[in-house]
Enzyme design. Structure first.
Site, mmCIF file in Angstrom:
data_model
loop_
_atom_site.group_PDB
_atom_site.id
_atom_site.type_symbol
_atom_site.label_atom_id
_atom_site.label_comp_id
_atom_site.label_asym_id
_atom_site.label_seq_id
_atom_site.Cartn_x
_atom_site.Cartn_y
_atom_site.Cartn_z
ATOM 1 N N ASP A 277 -8.949 0.783 9.413
ATOM 2 C CA ASP A 277 -8.543 1.176 8.068
ATOM 3 C C ASP A 277 -8.853 0.013 7.125
ATOM 4 O O ASP A 277 -9.265 -1.072 7.563
ATOM 5 C CB ASP A 277 -7.055 1.536 8.048
ATOM 6 C CG ASP A 277 -6.710 2.519 6.929
ATOM 7 O OD1 ASP A 277 -7.436 2.547 5.911
ATOM 8 O OD2 ASP A 277 -5.726 3.256 7.062
ATOM 9 N N GLU A 482 0.537 7.135 -0.017
ATOM 10 C CA GLU A 482 0.947 6.138 0.963
ATOM 11 C C GLU A 482 2.367 5.616 0.701
ATOM 12 O O GLU A 482 3.290 6.393 0.441
ATOM 13 C CB GLU A 482 -0.091 5.016 1.032
ATOM 14 C CG GLU A 482 -1.463 5.540 1.462
ATOM 15 C CD GLU A 482 -2.462 4.449 1.774
ATOM 16 O OE1 GLU A 482 -2.144 3.550 2.574
ATOM 17 O OE2 GLU A 482 -3.584 4.504 1.236
#
Length: 594
Positions: A277, A482
């Site tokens: 990521d 997020e």
């Protein structure tokens, strides 16, 4: 592989951001992949406070090809792979089609629909030069307090596994007679992209739903719940898998060799490449970025093949090169990574057709794709309440004399789309991209003789003294992504509750329909629910608001079913279908029909 130097191999394992992907950098470091985040897409000036994003498809193509030409000018001419976050359509592209977020698609249960959405997303991406998408998210969200819950199709692993069919739309339908288990599959079609199943593994099961936290589970439960969708993704020939920021039983996934190499690669036979990521290896240590050399060794040693740097190019390249030269990372591990990366590039035909053209630019946001998104919206809506006793309120009459439309989300395209829409955290307003708000959709749907009155924040006097036959209150959560979406109470914002209270109060004369635009179930007090005549979960529908009115006014029936449990109180969380103690407000799979 035999012709490549160590520098060329390390370059293939490196993914950098567009803003640092100059001709000199691409050529000097043999960079294998480039990404573009929300504020580095073509047309964005990073120092511009407005960050206007209105670049055309042709400009995207020009930008991507310029970087590609630099990659092709290297000694071996290995093409780079250009990637973006396209989690619900090509959603950073101006005037693209933005589909409902995954939670809404999970409510449809429609595998054919999800394949068509994947194909449409791929077509809009390839029309702009993009050949790699960091999608789909196949997390199994077990706690709606998680700020990424709307990126998950469902709390049910079987449903999430079924929805991995979107990969067949993005990459093409696997031909069984020609396929080998775990090998990336691409149709012979220039409108297909490399997909990325994420985030491996367990990111939807963290403690209290805290983003990037620890998922503590017995091995059998980890496999049964969180691993199952990856089995489905690999069966679909997915090209890449992205590793999660989170941990499993105390071990950071970016350093988890047992799960990346041992299970994903060796047990499940995944033959595509594993990507980190954003700055994921940096987060192996606390504080972040401390002892970067160790992070490189731990991440690559665990089985990560490509590292999303994205700006610290020289530190990563030099650090990995030194670790290989000094014997801390074996050359066999580097060769495994590079062979996987090249396998994907060859399978997708990138060597044969590395450059994009702008002849397909009319696919971006075209009518066909918008009709598809509208279909997805209407199939995603879940009817939770429809009248009292045996007196249904929906569908609404199109020839009502006077209708009130109210609420913060009725006339706000950004709120309707949610996060990962033109910006990482989404946007506020309706002038950032093109689409149809729910208010506009109401006005286009009703009879010309029907008067529609809009008030974003109506007072009780407006709602009670006017002769409205019906009122539609559209409220929900503001956009988030997020960790910024983390919520411990899951309550609606105060303005939304006030709008419902004003319009659905005891003194009203009109029938009151509440449409919730949220990324997850939210707290609904019993007293509030009792005052609402009809309640609709619209999730985050995207740009095509007419899909909402298609169902509200009866052109199509409600068919959506809850993809996750709707709790009575946050004190019950986490609570999922199949739990021994299960007392929801609305159970998994609930949905009234009209």
């Amino acid at each position: 592989m035999g012709r490549m130097t160590l520098a060329e191999k390390v370059g293939q394992m490196t993914q950098i951001d567009r803003v640092v992907a100059t001709h000199d950098v691409m050529k000097k470091y043999f960079i294998g992949s480039v990404l573009s985040i929300d504020d580095t897409v073509p047309g964005i000036r990073r120092n511009d406070p407005m960050k206007v994003n209105n670049a055309s498809a042709a400009r995207w193509v020009t930008t991507v090809n310029k970087i590609q030409e630099a990659a092709l000018s290297t000694r071996l001419g290995i093409p780079m792979l250009f990637g973006v976050d396209a989690v619900h359509g090509h959603s950073y592209m101006y005037r693209s089609t933005i589909f409902p977020h995954n939670i809404g698609l999970g409510a449809t249960r429609d595998v054919d629909l999800i394949k068509r959405i994947g194909a449409a997303t791929a077509a809009e991406c390839t029309a702009t030069g993009v050949r790699y998408v960091f999608s789909p998210t196949i997390a199994v969200c077990r706690d709606p307090r998680w700020g990424r819950c709307y990126e998950s199709f469902s709390e049910d692993p079987e449903l999430v596994k079924n929805m991995t069919a979107i990969i067949s739309g993005l990459q093409g339908q696997v031909v069984p007679s020609n396929s080998r288990k775990g090998v990336p599959f691409f149709a012979n079609d220039k409108t297909k992209v490399a997909a990325c199943a994420k985030h491996y593994v367990g990111d939807g099961g963290t403690n209290k739903g805290i983003n990037e936290n620890d998922t503590v589970l017995p091995w059998s439960e980890l496999v049964r719940i969180h691993m199952l969708p990856y089995v489905g993704a690999i069966e679909k020939g997915v090209a890449t898998v992205m590793v999660s920021y989170s941990s499993v039983n105390g071990t950071k996934m970016h350093a988890n060799r047992d799960l990346i190499t041992g299970y994903l690669k060796n047990k499940l036979k995944f033959r595509g490449f594993v990507i980190s990521d954003m700055m994921g290896i940096d987060k192996i240590t606390t504080p972040i970025g401390d002892n970067y050399t160790y992070s490189i060794e731990a991440g690559i040693g665990a089985g990560i093949d490509m590292v999303m740097v994205p700006y610290n190019t020289t530190s990563f390249v030099n650090g990995l090169t030194r670790l290989v030269n000094e014997g801390f990372i074996p050359m066999s591990r580097v060769d495994d990574a590079v062979s996987r990366i090249l396998r994907v590039k060859f399978a997708m035909g990138l060597f044969e057709a590395p450059l994009a053209d702008s002849t397909s630019r009319n696919k971006v946001g075209n009518n066909e794709h918008r009709r598809l998104a509208r279909e997805a919206v209407r199939k995603s809506l879940v009817l939770l309440k429809n009248g009292h006793d045996s007196s249904p309120v929906l569908p609404l009459p199109k020839k009502a004399p006077l209708i009130l439309v109210a609420g913060s989300h009725a006339n706000n395209l950004g709120f309707q789309c949610g996060g990962w829409s033109m910006r990482w955290q989404g946007f506020n307003g309706s002038n950032v991209t093109s689409g149809t708000t729910i208010l506009e959709a109401v006005r286009r749907t009703v009879d010309p003789t029907t008067q529609v009155v809009f008030s974003q924040q109506p007072d009780q006097e407006l709602a009670t003294l006017n002769n409205f036959s019906h009122a539609i209150v559209v409220v929900g959560e503001p956009p988030y992504a997020e960790s910024k979406g983390q919520s411990s109470n899951l309550t609606l914002p105060a303005d939304g509750l006030a709008a419902i209270e004003s319009v659905c109060g005891r003194k009203r004369r009109s029938k009151c329909v509440v449409v919730l635009v949220t990324g997850r179930p939210v707290a609904i007090e019993p007293e509030l629910l009792a005052r609402i005549d009809a309640l609709v979960a619209a999730w985050l529908p995207g740009t095509e608001g007419r899909g909402v009115t298609d169902v509200l006014f009866g052109d199509h029936g409600f068919t959506g079913k809850l993809p996750r449990t709707w709790f009575r109180s946050v004190d019950q969380l986490p609570m999922n279908v199949g739990d021994e103690v299960y007392d929801p407000l609305f159970p998994f799979g609930f949905g009234l029909a009209t």
